[in-house]
Design a protein around this motif. Structure first.
Motif, PDB file in Angstrom:
ATOM      1  N   SER A 193       0.772  30.852  30.366  1.00  0.00           N
ATOM      2  CA  SER A 193       0.984  32.217  30.835  1.00  0.00           C
ATOM      3  C   SER A 193       0.795  32.296  32.348  1.00  0.00           C
ATOM      4  CB  SER A 193       0.018  33.178  30.137  1.00  0.00           C
ATOM      5  OG  SER A 193      -1.325  32.820  30.427  1.00  0.00           O
ATOM      6  N   GLY A 194       1.250  33.388  32.934  1.00  0.00           N
ATOM      7  CA  GLY A 194       1.152  33.625  34.369  1.00  0.00           C
ATOM      8  C   GLY A 194       2.107  34.736  34.744  1.00  0.00           C
ATOM      9  N   ASN A 195       2.218  34.999  36.037  1.00  0.00           N
ATOM     10  CA  ASN A 195       3.229  35.964  36.465  1.00  0.00           C
ATOM     11  C   ASN A 195       4.611  35.540  35.968  1.00  0.00           C
ATOM     12  OD1 ASN A 195       1.218  37.368  37.779  1.00  0.00           O
ATOM     13  ND2 ASN A 195       1.643  36.437  39.779  1.00  0.00           N
ATOM     14  N   ASN A 196       4.836  34.238  35.961  1.00  0.00           N
ATOM     15  CA  ASN A 196       6.002  33.653  35.303  1.00  0.00           C
ATOM     16  C   ASN A 196       5.511  32.608  34.311  1.00  0.00           C
ATOM     17  OD1 ASN A 196       8.099  35.095  36.714  1.00  0.00           O
ATOM     18  ND2 ASN A 196       7.649  33.834  38.501  1.00  0.00           N
ATOM     19  N   ARG A 197       6.038  32.647  33.099  1.00  0.00           N
ATOM     20  CA  ARG A 197       5.556  31.775  32.028  1.00  0.00           C
ATOM     21  C   ARG A 197       6.219  30.407  32.084  1.00  0.00           C
ATOM     22  NH1 ARG A 197       2.492  33.840  27.919  1.00  0.00           N
ATOM     23  NH2 ARG A 197       2.879  31.870  26.855  1.00  0.00           N
ATOM     24  N   GLY A 198       5.449  29.406  31.649  1.00  0.00           N
ATOM     25  CA  GLY A 198       6.017  28.078  31.462  1.00  0.00           C
ATOM     26  C   GLY A 198       6.939  28.040  30.265  1.00  0.00           C
ATOM     27  N   GLY A 199       7.858  27.092  30.260  1.00  0.00           N
ATOM     28  CA  GLY A 199       8.776  26.943  29.143  1.00  0.00           C
ATOM     29  C   GLY A 199       8.089  26.383  27.911  1.00  0.00           C
ATOM     30  N   ASN A 200       8.668  26.646  26.753  1.00  0.00           N
ATOM     31  CA  ASN A 200       8.142  26.126  25.493  1.00  0.00           C
ATOM     32  C   ASN A 200       8.604  24.696  25.242  1.00  0.00           C
ATOM     33  OD1 ASN A 200       6.697  28.441  24.475  1.00  0.00           O
ATOM     34  ND2 ASN A 200       8.684  29.412  24.135  1.00  0.00           N
ATOM     35  N   GLY A 201       7.732  23.933  24.590  1.00  0.00           N
ATOM     36  CA  GLY A 201       8.123  22.624  24.087  1.00  0.00           C
ATOM     37  C   GLY A 201       8.956  22.769  22.829  1.00  0.00           C
ATOM     38  N   VAL A 202       9.175  21.651  22.145  1.00  0.00           N
ATOM     39  CA  VAL A 202       9.922  21.682  20.891  1.00  0.00           C
ATOM     40  C   VAL A 202       9.123  20.994  19.798  1.00  0.00           C
ATOM     41  CG1 VAL A 202      12.136  21.646  22.107  1.00  0.00           C
ATOM     42  CG2 VAL A 202      11.175  19.506  21.259  1.00  0.00           C
ATOM     43  N   VAL A 203       9.504  21.267  18.556  1.00  0.00           N
ATOM     44  CA  VAL A 203       8.995  20.544  17.389  1.00  0.00           C
ATOM     45  C   VAL A 203      10.177  19.780  16.800  1.00  0.00           C
ATOM     46  CG1 VAL A 203       7.914  20.703  15.123  1.00  0.00           C
ATOM     47  CG2 VAL A 203       7.298  22.344  16.921  1.00  0.00           C
ATOM     48  N   ARG A 204      10.042  18.470  16.715  1.00  0.00           N
ATOM     49  CA  ARG A 204      11.097  17.635  16.117  1.00  0.00           C
ATOM     50  C   ARG A 204      10.459  16.787  15.032  1.00  0.00           C
ATOM     51  NH1 ARG A 204      16.552  16.539  17.307  1.00  0.00           N
ATOM     52  NH2 ARG A 204      17.254  14.365  17.237  1.00  0.00           N
ATOM     53  N   GLU A 205      10.963  16.916  13.824  1.00  0.00           N
ATOM     54  CA  GLU A 205      10.373  16.258  12.650  1.00  0.00           C
ATOM     55  C   GLU A 205      11.442  15.393  11.992  1.00  0.00           C
ATOM     56  OE1 GLU A 205       7.267  18.392  10.205  1.00  0.00           O
ATOM     57  OE2 GLU A 205       8.983  18.416   8.827  1.00  0.00           O
ATOM     58  N   LEU A 206      11.172  14.096  11.911  1.00  0.00           N
ATOM     59  CA  LEU A 206      12.145  13.146  11.387  1.00  0.00           C
ATOM     60  C   LEU A 206      11.568  12.397  10.192  1.00  0.00           C
ATOM     61  CD1 LEU A 206      12.222  12.695  14.882  1.00  0.00           C
ATOM     62  CD2 LEU A 206      14.497  12.047  14.084  1.00  0.00           C
ATOM     63  N   GLU A 207      12.354  12.255   9.158  1.00  0.00           N
ATOM     64  CA  GLU A 207      11.959  11.546   7.942  1.00  0.00           C
ATOM     65  C   GLU A 207      12.671  10.195   7.888  1.00  0.00           C
ATOM     66  OE1 GLU A 207      12.311  11.964   3.059  1.00  0.00           O
ATOM     67  OE2 GLU A 207      12.951  13.593   4.371  1.00  0.00           O
ATOM     68  N   ALA A 208      11.926   9.137   7.614  1.00  0.00           N
ATOM     69  CA  ALA A 208      12.512   7.806   7.447  1.00  0.00           C
ATOM     70  C   ALA A 208      13.085   7.693   6.038  1.00  0.00           C
ATOM     71  CB  ALA A 208      11.464   6.733   7.687  1.00  0.00           C
ATOM     72  N   LEU A 209      14.339   7.301   5.925  1.00  0.00           N
ATOM     73  CA  LEU A 209      14.980   7.159   4.617  1.00  0.00           C
ATOM     74  C   LEU A 209      14.946   5.736   4.113  1.00  0.00           C
ATOM     75  CD1 LEU A 209      18.057   9.532   5.076  1.00  0.00           C
ATOM     76  CD2 LEU A 209      15.747  10.056   4.257  1.00  0.00           C
ATOM     77  N   GLU A 210      14.388   4.830   4.889  1.00  0.00           N
ATOM     78  CA  GLU A 210      14.108   3.469   4.435  1.00  0.00           C
ATOM     79  C   GLU A 210      12.949   2.931   5.266  1.00  0.00           C
ATOM     80  OE1 GLU A 210      18.011   1.716   5.292  1.00  0.00           O
ATOM     81  OE2 GLU A 210      17.022   0.386   6.740  1.00  0.00           O
ATOM     82  N   ALA A 211      12.327   1.876   4.780  1.00  0.00           N
ATOM     83  CA  ALA A 211      11.186   1.293   5.478  1.00  0.00           C
ATOM     84  C   ALA A 211      11.611   0.795   6.859  1.00  0.00           C
ATOM     85  CB  ALA A 211      10.603   0.144   4.665  1.00  0.00           C
ATOM     86  N   CYS A 212      10.790   1.073   7.849  1.00  0.00           N
ATOM     87  CA  CYS A 212      11.107   0.668   9.221  1.00  0.00           C
ATOM     88  C   CYS A 212       9.840   0.695  10.055  1.00  0.00           C
ATOM     89  CB  CYS A 212      12.185   1.568   9.830  1.00  0.00           C
ATOM     90  SG  CYS A 212      11.739   3.319   9.933  1.00  0.00           S
ATOM     91  N   ARG A 213       9.982   0.370  11.322  1.00  0.00           N
ATOM     92  CA  ARG A 213       8.877   0.426  12.267  1.00  0.00           C
ATOM     93  C   ARG A 213       9.046   1.643  13.165  1.00  0.00           C
ATOM     94  NH1 ARG A 213       4.192  -2.395  12.448  1.00  0.00           N
ATOM     95  NH2 ARG A 213       4.398  -3.267  14.553  1.00  0.00           N
ATOM     96  N   LEU A 214       7.925   2.223  13.566  1.00  0.00           N
ATOM     97  CA  LEU A 214       7.892   3.356  14.485  1.00  0.00           C
ATOM     98  C   LEU A 214       7.131   2.960  15.738  1.00  0.00           C
ATOM     99  CD1 LEU A 214       8.005   6.484  15.194  1.00  0.00           C
ATOM    100  CD2 LEU A 214       5.755   6.615  14.079  1.00  0.00           C
ATOM    101  N   SER A 215       7.687   3.297  16.904  1.00  0.00           N
ATOM    102  CA  SER A 215       6.959   3.160  18.167  1.00  0.00           C
ATOM    103  C   SER A 215       7.014   4.488  18.902  1.00  0.00           C
ATOM    104  CB  SER A 215       7.561   2.060  19.048  1.00  0.00           C
ATOM    105  OG  SER A 215       7.324   0.778  18.506  1.00  0.00           O
ATOM    106  N   LEU A 216       5.853   4.953  19.363  1.00  0.00           N
ATOM    107  CA  LEU A 216       5.750   6.183  20.147  1.00  0.00           C
ATOM    108  C   LEU A 216       5.144   5.857  21.504  1.00  0.00           C
ATOM    109  CD1 LEU A 216       4.246   8.699  17.542  1.00  0.00           C
ATOM    110  CD2 LEU A 216       6.652   8.410  18.174  1.00  0.00           C
ATOM    111  N   ILE A 217       5.799   6.306  22.566  1.00  0.00           N
ATOM    112  CA  ILE A 217       5.252   6.207  23.919  1.00  0.00           C
ATOM    113  C   ILE A 217       5.349   7.597  24.523  1.00  0.00           C
ATOM    114  CG2 ILE A 217       5.451   5.144  26.188  1.00  0.00           C
ATOM    115  CD1 ILE A 217       6.734   2.729  24.885  1.00  0.00           C
ATOM    116  N   THR A 218       4.208   8.276  24.606  1.00  0.00           N
ATOM    117  CA  THR A 218       4.187   9.665  25.059  1.00  0.00           C
ATOM    118  C   THR A 218       3.022   9.875  26.031  1.00  0.00           C
ATOM    119  OG1 THR A 218       2.786  10.379  23.203  1.00  0.00           O
ATOM    120  CG2 THR A 218       5.162  10.438  22.849  1.00  0.00           C
ATOM    121  N   GLU A 219       3.044  11.013  26.696  1.00  0.00           N
ATOM    122  CA  GLU A 219       1.977  11.412  27.614  1.00  0.00           C
ATOM    123  C   GLU A 219       1.647  12.880  27.376  1.00  0.00           C
ATOM    124  OE1 GLU A 219       0.128  10.163  30.406  1.00  0.00           O
ATOM    125  OE2 GLU A 219       0.564   8.185  29.587  1.00  0.00           O
TER     126      GLU A 219
END
Length: 471
Positions: free
Chosen positions: A392-418
């Motif tokens: 919040s503020g005199n001008n508001r920051g933008g919203n992030g997103v929610v992204r939800e993904l389902e694996a339909l077969e066995a696999c590996r996941l790698s996440l690199i985030t900050e």
């Protein structure tokens, strides 16, 4: 060139997200014109061209390089360089896999460059070499298709430049290239001269697996020049948040261009008044064989934030945006899928921050749900704005997103985030945005993670919101 590359590519990462860049250079290796693609690619391209020029490429040859310590950024970004009638054409594309121990070649916990994939020093590219390279990567036919798309862009550039020289004369084309370079430099110097002189400092941190790493910067504005120094930044570490100085330059060039003259013609002359230094062996000027997979995407984003904050001591700058690319990779022996996820951006003095967008070092599109589900064994369960995540503020920051993904077969996941532990900060009294969250089947995951997924597992990324401006 950019249109041909995007339209001809095989992987969703290039044809949908447009994680690629193209440019033209003169005979001295100076960037003359670039397409409006990926900032972190474009500022680092001159080093790749310089590395190839040492081998004196002949007309008709195409050379490839991805070695971060010889003009590259990180290994998935393969750069091609070829001569034209008046210089060189260049393309850089993020390939969805280049080998290494994890599908997608973006491991969260790599320690050396060799763990991250095939390292390509400046190498002449022909059919035999293409076959050799793709045989060491997953999904070799998709890799071959993307490399051929890059080659198509180069053949087009060769023809179009030859046509231009035939119509206008080679000497006139060379003179026009030199003037475009000089014009962008004149405009940048004039813009810098309008800034207050002085030395401005800032610091920030990166969320490494083993603990926080410091980023420190001093920006000195003197007349019509800017020098940016990273003395005091943490030494390179045993993880992969390291980056070569070429990546740090890209981030710094982006900030100066945005703040000084955002409509400046995209030519290398704009970067001539800007110098970037960092101690050898530090996080932003790493030495081989340090791993760099996250440096190109996450450290570059943090560099933008910290340099922008330093300039904020002299002029108004936007509040901090999400400051991460939210890198997500799924894969096994049959498929590899990589994407980055947009988020909230910081508010500025005149307006609220935009929501759910890729800006700064990324500038990519979002992979459409239909394209993702058609090509890969993945299902998008949710994709929506993360309402209320902007500060919040005199001008508001933008919203992030929610992204939800389902694996339909066995696999590996790698996440690199900050920005999972520390929220994007507001400016001039504005409140912070919400930090991001990573979840696997509803349970929290750290900012950097690699996991085995079973069929039906659901990965949720909640990207950060931007900071607000003004209290």
């Amino acid at each position: 060139m950019g249109a041909v590359l995007v339209r001809s590519a095989f992987s969703a990462n290039i044809k949908e997200r447009r994680d690629c860049s193209t440019a033209l250079f003169d005979e001295r290796g100076q960037m003359i014109a670039q397409a409006e693609h990926i900032p972190v690619h474009l500022g680092a391209m001159p080093d790749a061209v310089a590395a190839v020029m040492e081998h004196e490429p002949a007309p008709g040859e195409v050379w490839a390089v991805n070695d971060p310590y010889t003009g590259g950024t990180h290994l998935p970004d393969i750069t091609l360089v070829s001569p034209t009638a008046v210089g060189f054409s260049v393309s850089r594309a993020h390939h969805a896999d280049v080998g290494g121990r994890e599908p997608g070649s973006m491991p969260a916990d790599s320690h050396t460059l060799d763990e991250e994939g095939v390292v390509i020093p400046p190498t002449r590219l022909d059919e035999a070499m293409i076959a050799n390279l793709v045989s060491r990567m997953r999904n070799p036919e998709e890799r071959r298709g993307d490399l051929r798309a890059q080659l198509a862009a180069h053949r087009l550039a060769e023809r179009r430049i030859a046509d231009l020289c035939a119509r206008r004369g080679r000497d006139r084309v060379i003179a026009a290239m030199a003037e475009l370079y000089a014009y962008s430099e004149r405009r940048m110097r004039a813009g810098i001269e309008a800034l207050p002189d002085g030395r401005f400092e800032a610091d920030d941190v990166l969320e490494a697996i083993e603990g926080e790493l410091a980023l420190r910067v001093a920006v000195t504005v003197a007349g019509d020049t800017v020098s940016i120094d990273f003395t005091g930044t943490s030494p390179q570490h045993d993880g992969n948040l390291n980056c070569p100085l070429s990546v740090a330059r890209s981030a710094c060039y982006y900030v100066v261009r945005v703040l000084v003259d955002p409509d400046l013609p995209a030519s290398g002359g704009a970067f001539a008044p800007v110098s970037v230094t960092g101690p050898a062996g530090c996080l932003v000027n790493a030495r081989p064989p340090a791993a760099v997979a996250a440096g190109n995407v996450e450290t570059s984003s943090r560099i933008v934030d910290v340099v922008m904050h330093a300039f904020g001591e002299a002029i108004d700058v936007p509040a901090q945006g999400q400051g991460t690319m939210n890198n997500v990779t799924f894969g096994n022996d049959h498929f590899t899928y990589y994407e980055t996820i947009g988020g909230g951006q910081g508010a500025c003095p005149q307006a609220d921050g935009p929501s759910g967008v890729h800006v700064a070092m990324s500038n990519t599109l979002s992979t459409p749900v239909e394209a993702l589900e058609l090509q890969y064994p993945l299902r998008v369960r949710r994709y929506e704005l993360r309402r209320g995540s902007g500060g919040s503020g005199n001008n508001r920051g933008g919203n992030g997103v929610v992204r939800e993904l389902e694996a339909l077969e066995a696999c590996r996941l790698s996440l690199i985030t900050e920005r999972r532990a520390r929220a994007p900060q507001g400016e001039r009294g504005g409140k912070p945005g919400a930090p991001g969250r990573n979840l696997l089947n509803g349970e929290p995951l750290p900012a950097k993670a690699t996991r085995d997924l079973a069929e039906g597992d659901v990965v949720t990324i909640e990207s950060p919101g931007g900071g607000g401006f003004g209290g």
